[in-house]
Enzyme design. Structure first.
Site: not given
Ligand SMILES: *Cc1c(COP(=O)(O)O)cnc(C)c1O
Length: 385
Positions: A183
């Site tokens: 991210k």
């Molecule tokens: C990565 C992601 C999540 C979940 O996040 P985690 O930290 O991996 O649990 C939820 N929604 C979207 C759109 C994502 O890209």
């Protein structure tokens, strides 16, 4: 043999490492001063909207839905073009997920589809800022006007982006973030929830700390001793430790640079691929200043699989984001049907994410561009023969 270029990757510096090590040597490993400081730093990116940190982005969604009061019998409207957690975390609270289709262009929740999906039982309408491009929050707000539903932004991709000049984190009643390594910033695992209403934020805080209430004024029995605490509503332990909040603070100092580099790479892709036949490039609305997390192209003529396989074979770690959430067997087994969200489903059939992360060099990006052109060329020679 060069290593596979991933579709996303963290950028960790010696300063990040030092921040973690310093915290490991401090008195606090979990809930200590770094948590409050990281939450205050995050609130600078949400335009001052209050933030609580949590242990990951899935937990952020679970906490946000719980804070919104989602429970058995309630409905939550979700677009299918997302990681499954946007939907499954509502199921975990006993709610019924209602999938509503996305807009053809941004692939974010379509306000008209959301309006059609809302009923008297809808507790939350969740939009996803797909690829880092914000959903159309003002139109969503208007289109669900008259319902009691709260608006949630799953901003796992979009921290640092703006909509009509307003920051992500201030656009919906509740906003969730993820700090997973791919991210826009990372704490290894981590996430956060922002809430416009301080009472909703307080509920979120309690839920992520097992529901424990310590504030004396809030206790039902106020004449017990200093050890005393109460649980008024059930919660879970979703705390983000001090060690990881220190990493998050250090990362956050470079978020502006990360976003600038991602934007520059997006501009380079846009220019280099503009005349390439057989693909469509991501669009940007005039009112959006995205914090690009993905570079999602569309591969036309049924050739996505072929292009994916060829690029992977040459060491380019392209990805597909996302399998429509309602296609997962867990939803299919509950009776959700393919074909119910045709825009998202036909987008999925074409979608391919090219590598995009701050450490991607221009030279590596040129390799991606060449590999994509080559993958498309091989196929067209074959089909012409
Ligand atoms: C990565 C992601 C999540 C979940 O996040 P985690 O930290 O991996 O649990 C939820 N929604 C979207 C759109 C994502 O890209």
């Amino acid at each position: 043999m060069t290593a596979m270029l991933p579709y996303g990757r963290q950028s960790v510096t010696d300063e990040d490492v030092a921040a973690v090590v310093d915290t490991l040597h401090s008195d606090w490993l979990t809930t200590g001063p770094q948590v409050d400081a990281f939450e205050a730093d995050l609130a600078r990116w949400t335009g001052g909207v209050g933030v609580t940190t949590v242990s990951n982005g899935t937990a952020a969604l679970h906490v946000a839905y719980a804070a919104a009061g989602v429970g058995p019998g309630d409905e939550v409207v979700v677009p299918p073009m997302t990681f499954v957690a946007t939907a499954s975390s509502a199921v975990a609270l006993g709610a019924k997920v209602v999938f509503a289709d996305v807009e053809d262009e941004t692939f974010c929740l379509d306000p008209a589809a959301a309006a059609a999906a809302v009923t008297s039982r809808t507790k939350v309408v969740a939009a996803v800022d797909y690829a880092g491009h914000p959903a159309d929050y003002d139109t969503l707000r208007t289109s669900i006007d008259g319902s009691d539903a709260l608006l949630l932004a799953d901003a796992a991709h979009s921290i640092g982006g703006t909509y009509h000049g307003r920051p992500v984190g201030s656009l919906a009643d509740l906003t969730t973030f993820s700090f997973f390594p791919t991210k826009n910033l990372t704490t290894a695992e981590g996430g956060a929830v922002a809430a416009l209403d301080p009472r909703v934020l307080e509920r979120a805080r309690r839920f992520r700390s097992v529901g424990v209430v310590r504030d004396r004024d809030a206790l039902r029995l106020q004449d017990e001793g200093g050890w005393y605490h109460e649980v008024h509503e059930f919660g879970l332990n979703y705390r983000l430790p001090d060690v990881l909040c220190a990493l998050g603070r250090s990362q956050l100092r470079r978020l502006g640079d990360f976003i600038a580099r991602r934007s520059a790479l997006v501009a380079r892709y846009n220019e280099a691929l503009a005349d390439l036949d057989g693909v469509l490039l991501p669009a940007r609305k005039s009112w959006a200043d995205p914090a690009w997390h993905l570079y999602p192209i569309r591969v036309l003529d049924g050739r996505r699989r072929q292009v994916y396989d060829r690029m992977r074979a040459t060491g380019i770690g392209v990805q597909v984001n996302y399998i429509p959430a309602h296609w997962h067997p867990a939803f299919a087994d509950l009776g959700y049907r393919r074909g119910s969200c045709p825009v998202a489903e036909s987008f999925y059939a074409q979608q391919l994410s090219l590598p995009l992360y701050p450490g991607l060099s221009d030279a590596d990006q040129d390799r991606v561009i060449d590999a994509l052109a080559a993958a498309l060329r091989v196929g067209s020679v074959r089909s012409a023969a």
